[in-house]
Every structure is written in structure tokens, then in C-alpha cells.
Motif scaffolding. Structure first.
Motif, PDB file in Angstrom:
ATOM      1  N   SER A 399       0.843  -1.208   0.000  1.00 46.70           N
ATOM      2  CA  SER A 399       0.000   0.000   0.000  1.00 46.70           C
ATOM      3  C   SER A 399       0.877   1.257   0.000  1.00 46.70           C
ATOM      4  CB  SER A 399      -0.922   0.012   1.219  1.00 46.70           C
ATOM      5  OG  SER A 399      -0.155  -0.153   2.398  1.00 46.70           O
ATOM      6  N   ASP A 400       2.087   1.150   0.576  1.00 47.80           N
ATOM      7  CA  ASP A 400       2.974   2.322   0.650  1.00 47.80           C
ATOM      8  C   ASP A 400       3.227   2.911  -0.737  1.00 47.80           C
ATOM      9  OD1 ASP A 400       5.004   4.147   1.746  1.00 47.80           O
ATOM     10  OD2 ASP A 400       6.392   2.880   0.619  1.00 47.80           O
ATOM     11  N   ASP A 406       0.785  10.523  -4.086  1.00 55.83           N
ATOM     12  CA  ASP A 406       1.781  11.301  -4.834  1.00 55.83           C
ATOM     13  C   ASP A 406       2.184  10.582  -6.121  1.00 55.83           C
ATOM     14  OD1 ASP A 406       1.764  13.128  -2.818  1.00 55.83           O
ATOM     15  OD2 ASP A 406       3.411  12.164  -1.721  1.00 55.83           O
ATOM     16  N   LEU A 407       2.137   9.258  -6.074  1.00 52.86           N
ATOM     17  CA  LEU A 407       2.509   8.483  -7.267  1.00 52.86           C
ATOM     18  C   LEU A 407       1.280   8.155  -8.119  1.00 52.86           C
ATOM     19  CD1 LEU A 407       4.994   5.967  -5.590  1.00 52.86           C
ATOM     20  CD2 LEU A 407       5.535   8.070  -6.807  1.00 52.86           C
ATOM     21  N   ARG A 418      -3.561   4.918 -16.392  1.00 59.86           N
ATOM     22  CA  ARG A 418      -2.548   5.671 -15.627  1.00 59.86           C
ATOM     23  C   ARG A 418      -1.175   5.512 -16.281  1.00 59.86           C
ATOM     24  NH1 ARG A 418      -4.067   6.927 -10.348  1.00 59.86           N
ATOM     25  NH2 ARG A 418      -6.040   5.973  -9.749  1.00 59.86           N
ATOM     26  N   PRO A 419      -0.416   6.601 -16.348  1.00 56.60           N
ATOM     27  CA  PRO A 419       0.938   6.459 -16.896  1.00 56.60           C
ATOM     28  C   PRO A 419       1.814   5.677 -15.924  1.00 56.60           C
ATOM     29  CG  PRO A 419       0.541   8.709 -16.112  1.00 56.60           C
ATOM     30  CD  PRO A 419      -0.749   7.970 -15.951  1.00 56.60           C
ATOM     31  N   ALA A 420       2.808   4.985 -16.475  1.00 56.97           N
ATOM     32  CA  ALA A 420       3.708   4.198 -15.610  1.00 56.97           C
ATOM     33  C   ALA A 420       4.504   5.146 -14.718  1.00 56.97           C
ATOM     34  CB  ALA A 420       4.645   3.371 -16.466  1.00 56.97           C
ATOM     35  N   VAL A 421       4.657   4.779 -13.452  1.00 56.07           N
ATOM     36  CA  VAL A 421       5.450   5.593 -12.522  1.00 56.07           C
ATOM     37  C   VAL A 421       6.924   5.311 -12.779  1.00 56.07           C
ATOM     38  CG1 VAL A 421       6.056   5.834 -10.090  1.00 56.07           C
ATOM     39  CG2 VAL A 421       3.666   5.741 -10.766  1.00 56.07           C
ATOM     40  N   LYS A 422       7.703   6.375 -12.971  1.00 50.63           N
ATOM     41  CA  LYS A 422       9.108   6.194 -13.357  1.00 50.63           C
ATOM     42  C   LYS A 422      10.014   5.828 -12.166  1.00 50.63           C
ATOM     43  CE  LYS A 422       9.061   7.484 -17.838  1.00 50.63           C
ATOM     44  NZ  LYS A 422       7.642   7.387 -18.067  1.00 50.63           N
ATOM     45  N   GLU A 423       9.608   6.246 -10.981  1.00 47.04           N
ATOM     46  CA  GLU A 423      10.445   6.062  -9.795  1.00 47.04           C
ATOM     47  C   GLU A 423      10.823   4.586  -9.580  1.00 47.04           C
ATOM     48  OE1 GLU A 423       9.071   6.701  -5.427  1.00 47.04           O
ATOM     49  OE2 GLU A 423       9.137   8.641  -6.424  1.00 47.04           O
ATOM     50  N   GLY A 426       8.370   1.945  -8.145  1.00 48.05           N
ATOM     51  CA  GLY A 426       7.112   2.695  -8.142  1.00 48.05           C
ATOM     52  C   GLY A 426       5.941   1.783  -8.432  1.00 48.05           C
ATOM     53  N   TYR A 427       6.236   0.575  -8.848  1.00 51.00           N
ATOM     54  CA  TYR A 427       5.195  -0.446  -9.059  1.00 51.00           C
ATOM     55  C   TYR A 427       5.822  -1.794  -8.739  1.00 51.00           C
ATOM     56  CZ  TYR A 427       1.726  -3.421 -11.294  1.00 51.00           C
ATOM     57  OH  TYR A 427       0.773  -4.379 -11.526  1.00 51.00           O
TER      58      TYR A 427
END
Ligand code: HEM
Length: 502
Positions: A399-400, A406-407, A418-423, A426-427
């Protein structure tokens, strides 16, 4: 010094003090230990949650999502720690925290899972003894099941199972997806990981499913933390595990004695010369790991398709397009969904389904209340600057990242676009860093064939208990780590057959 000094001290106190004084003395000693603990140098230790440790037990097992969120809120820290009886558990969150957690060398998944989850059936010398070598051979064989040649052979078998089971629903009606979709996934997972003797016998499959449910129900705080204590739940769990063991061993012996070979996982294991305990461990362990997670995600996937007509249409269009362009000879009519899906290539199902891929990806994000559990098998290590002593546990709630606004803005909303999270990390739907799901290929194939079968066979929508279109979208219950059923009521799949029978 201790062996000499302590017995003498005990003898003195026993000789000179009354029981009430002894009690008082014990309390003082306990208080001193607690104070020493409190005032010791804790600059690199994670903040502990307040309150007696006994109060952590139930919430950690029963309302884990709320409990962990409460811990972060109460301590105001991105890492905190608590005690689970003898076990020290550090809960991790934040960008640096997840990087350190997923990349850590000394954090052991099997140990974390064994002690804190207890979900795996426990058979002495089989699943209780999954030491490194055996785990490595089980994973090697699981990789064999997912080689392209084998998955290609499995496509028509999975499709046939799905077709038979959705046909058994009848022409129209309504079903609970968390029962009926899970049932289909259980069948297809049995098909892929066990043997035809079991997979072809609906009664044995249904019995196996009931037994696994009993194992799940027997996984209580008490049975996890005191596995040696014969509580009623533990007895039920052991009995169910023994019955599962017997079913698997019987199937194995029948196969060996008959001398007749089949093209299935059991045969692959026997032909490879694997020893009986490894074969039983493979089947029992992977069946529970595979069927439970795939079943939960598939149930939510179909639920989201039912509650989002736009995505149902898009997914159906994709499947029909796939069949039109990739299936061998679609001219003869009418053909059942399973016959059409059986003639698809593995590459078509794996590489030409962008819509199903993004639906599965988003379902994993919003409906997988996983908390990754590890034990530090040494040496002491640090996560985001906080020490994880050898022997301690570190846990990371998905869940974090997956419900992080924010993500993922409006994180509870199901939105496959949803766009892929780059961090980094992030997934983590299929894991990350040093631990990644080893059944991903199989799970995705099963879910795509199942979704395609339901889409091709039925028009369907989501209704509530009264049969009306629900006013609110169903919400995955993140406290329900096992089945993740909706937290805001009961929802059903109302369907009508759209595909003529072959
Ligand atoms: C939709 C279905 C599935 C999902 C979402 C899923 C997800 C995951 C995740 C997130 C992990 C990492 C756990 C962690 O870091 O704590 C994992 C590990 C694992 N999964 Fe899956 N899984 C699925 C299906 C399967 C299936 C079908 C199998 C086997 C037949 C399987 C076998 C495994 C194994 C063996 C591991 C441990 C890997 C290791 O020890 O390095 N999974 N899975």
C-alpha cells in the motif's frame, strides 16, 4: 561471571525473601529491563509503537492494513518497529526504505513468510523443510512448466477448463465472482501444476479447494505464533494438510504403479527423477501460492470488467480482434470460445493484448493487499538509516507505493490508463529487486484465457445483493490479505449467455 554470580544471587533471594517480596523484586527487575531498553542508545533503531506488545497480535493478523497505517501515524516515522511476541518486526515505507528493502541481500523471504505468515501447509520433512536446495529445485521445475513449449500445450487445456466451468453457470443468472471465478482459477491451476488424475476429477478438485480453505481458516494468530500448540484451529489445519498430502501422494503412487504416462507436471517431475517429498512439496506449496493470488486477482479483474462497461467493451474488442488476426481458421461456425482461444498462439496471448495487460496491471495495483515479509538472516543491516538486527523481521506493505497519492492520484480509483510511474520500485505488483514472482507467465496466461472466455460467452454487469446496479464501485478490502473481498458490501456478476454453444 554469570554462572557464578547469578545462582548465588537466586539462592540468597530464595533464602531471605518472602513470595510477595520476590514478586515485587521481579517487577522491579522487569521495569529496569524496560527502562534500560528505553534509554539505551537508540539513535539507529526504528521508533517503537507505544503500548503492550500483546495488543499487536490480533490487529497484525486480522486488520493488518489499519494496524500498519496506525503505526506510521502514531510514530510519525517512515519506519517503525513493534514486537510480535519474541519477534522484532520493523515496518518499512518511503522511497529510500523500499529501495533498501527490495535490494537487501540478507533479507530472506522464506524465513519471513514461514514465521510471520504461516500460510503454507506444514508437513514435516516436506513443506516444513523447504531448505535452500529443495526450494531451488522447486523453482527450477516451476520454470520448466513456464517454458514456451509447455505453456503452448497448456493453452487448450486451460481454455477447455474455463469453458466447461462457465457453461456450468447456465444461460443466465448471477454468481459471486469471489467464489465462482476463484473456482475456475483453482481448477486451471490444478490443471497446470498437478496431474490429469486430479484435474479431471471435479470432486477431487472441489475437495482440494475445501481443504485449502480449511488450511487458510486454520491460519490464526495463535497457529502462526504457537505452531506447537494443539488448538482446535491448529488441529483442523493439520488434518486438512494431511488430507491434501494424501490426495497428492495417492495420485503420485497411482501414476507410478500404472506405468501409463501423461503430459502434465507430475509426469515432468517423475521423469526428471525428483524424489517423492520434492514432488509433494512442489504441488502443495505452489498450488496454494499460485491459486490464491491468481484467484484473488482474477476475481477482481472480472469484477472491474463488470463494473466498468467501457473496459469490458474494449477488452472484448481486443479478444475478438486477436482471434480474427491470430487464430487459425475462424471461418467454420459456430465455434466455442474455448475452441477459438485454443487456436491462438502463445505469442498472440502474451504480446498482443495491451488492453488486458493494462487491466491486469491496474488490478494488481489496487487489489493486492500484499505485505512483503523478510527475516534478516545476517549480518545486521540498515534500511533508510535504521538498523535491522540479525534475526529481526522487516516488512513492506505494498500500500505504501500502490496507494500512494503522490505516485497515483486518487489511488483507490481503478484507472488502467494511468501512466507508468518512473520512480524505482514505483510499481511492485509482481515483486521487485531480489524477489520477483516466479509464476508471472503462468498467472497472466491463466487470467487472460479466463477473462477472454467470460467475455466471449457472456454479457455481464455488476449488481448488488438486491440485484440493482450498485451506486458505489466495489472497494478492495486491504485488511483481508487472503481474499481481498470488497469492503463495501456484496457484489455479484449478472450474466446472460451471448455465445452459441458449439
Ligand atoms: C496474479 C497472480 C500472482 C501475483 C499477483 C503474484 C505476486 C507475487 C509477488 C508480489 C511476489 C513477491 C512477494 C514478495 O516480495 O514478498 C511473488 C513471489 C512468488 N510467486 Fe507469485 N504471484 C502470482 C501468481 C503466482 C503463481 C501462479 C505462482 C506459481 C505457480 C507464483 C509463485 C511465486 C513464487 C514461487 C514466489 C517467490 C519467489 C522467490 O522466492 O524469489 N506466483 N508473487
Amino acid at each position: 561471571m554469570y554462572p557464578v554470580g547469578l545462582p548465588a544471587f537466586y539462592q540468597f533471594t530464595l533464602d531471605h525473601l518472602s513470595w510477595s517480596s520476590l514478586l515485587l523484586l521481579s517487577c522491579i527487575v522487569c521495569l529496569c529491563i524496560a527502562l534500560c531498553d528505553h534509554f539505551s542508545d537508540k539513535t539507529d533503531a526504528a521508533t517503537a509503537i507505544p503500548g503492550p506488545f500483546i495488543l499487536n497480535l490480533r490487529p497484525f493478523f486480522r486488520t493488518r492494513f489499519d494496524f500498519l497505517n496506525w503505526g506510521f501515524k502514531t510514530t510519525g516515522q517512515s519506519l517503525f518497529q513493534f514486537r510480535l511476541l519474541r519477534n522484532n518486526v520493523v515496518v518499512v515505507s518511503g522511497e529510500q526504505g523500499r529501495k533498501d528493502f527490495f535490494n537487501a541481500k540478507g533479507l530472506d523471504l522464506q524465513e519471513g513468510f514461514r514465521v510471520l505468515s504461516g500460510a503454507l501447509p506444514f508437513v514435516q520433512g516436506v513443506t516444513s523443510d523447504l531448505r535452500q536446495q529443495r526450494i531451488a529445485s522447486i523453482y527450477k521445475r516451476l520454470a520448466n512448466v513456464q517454458k514456451s513449449d509447455r505453456l503452448t500445450e497448456l493453452i487448450p487445456e486451460i481454455a477447455a477448463d474455463c469453458q466447461v466451468m462457465v457453461e456450468s453457470w447456465g444461460k443466465s443468472g448471477s454468481v459471486d465472482p469471489f467464489d465462482k471465478i476463484y473456482e475456475i482459477v483453482f481448477q486451471t491451476t490444478v490443471r497446470c501444476l498437478t496431474c490429469s488424475e486430479i484435474a479431471n476429477d471435479p470432486e477431487v478438485v472441489a475437495r482440494l479447494r475445501r481443504l485449502y480453505d480449511q488450511v487458510d481458516r486454520g491460519t490464526t494468530p495463535a497457529t502462526v505464533l504457537f505452531p506447537w500448540f494443539p488448538s482446535p484451529a491448529m488441529v483442523m489445519k493439520l488434518r486438512a494438510t494431511k488430507n491434501i498430502y494424501d490426495i497428492v501422494v495417492t495420485a503420485m503412487n497411482v501414476r507410478k504403479q500404472s506405468g501409463v504416462t501423461h503430459n502434465d507436471s507430475l509426469q515432468m517431475l517423475l521423469d526428471a527423477g525428483e524424489e517423492p517429498n520434492m514432488i509433494v512439496g512442489f504441488i502443495m506449496g505452489l498450488l496454494i501460492a499460485g491459486a490464491r493470488s491468481t484467484g484473488t486477482i482474477a476475481s477482481w479483474l472480472i469484477t472491474f470488467l463488470a463494473s466498468h462497461p467501457h473496459w469490458r467493451q474494449e477488452a472484448l474488442r481486443e479478444v475478438q480482434g486477436l482471434i480474427a488476426s491470430h487464430a487459425a481458421d475462424t471461418s467454420q461456425a459456430p465455434r466455442s470460445a474455448s475452441s477459438l482461444l485454443s487456436s491462438l498462439t502463445l505469442s498472440a496471448l502474451e504480446n498482443h493484448t495491451p488492453i488486458l495487460d493494462s487491466l491486469i496491471r491496474e488490478t494488481l495495483r489496487v487489489a493486492q493487499p500484499h505485505v512483503a515479509m523478510r527475516r534478516n538472516v545476517g549480518p545486521d543491516m540498515y534500511i533508510a538509516g535504521k538498523i535491522i538486527p540479525t534475526g529481526s523481521f522487516a516488512v513492506y506493505p505494498f500500500s505504501d507505493v500502490h496507494l500512494n497519492p503522490d505516485l497515483y492520484p486518487d489511488p483507490r480509483r481503478f484507472d488502467p490508463l494511468r501512466p507508468a510511474v518512473k520512480e524505482d520500485f514505483g510499481y511492485v505488483g509482481w515483486g521487485g529487486g531480489r524477489v520477483n514472482c516466479l509464476g508471472t507467465r503462468l498467472a497472466k496466461l491463466e487470467m487472460k484465457i479466463l477473462a477472454a472466455t467470460v467475455l466471449l460467452n457472456h454479457d455481464f454487469k455488476l449488481v448488488d445483493g438486491a440485484g440493482a446496479v450498485p451506486t458505489a464501485q466495489p472497494l478492495p478490502n486491504w485488511n483481508d490479505v487472503l481474499t481481498c473481498r470488497p469492503s463495501n458490501g456484496a457484489f455479484f456478476l449478472k450474466y446472460e449467455r451471448s455465445q452459441p454453444q458449439a
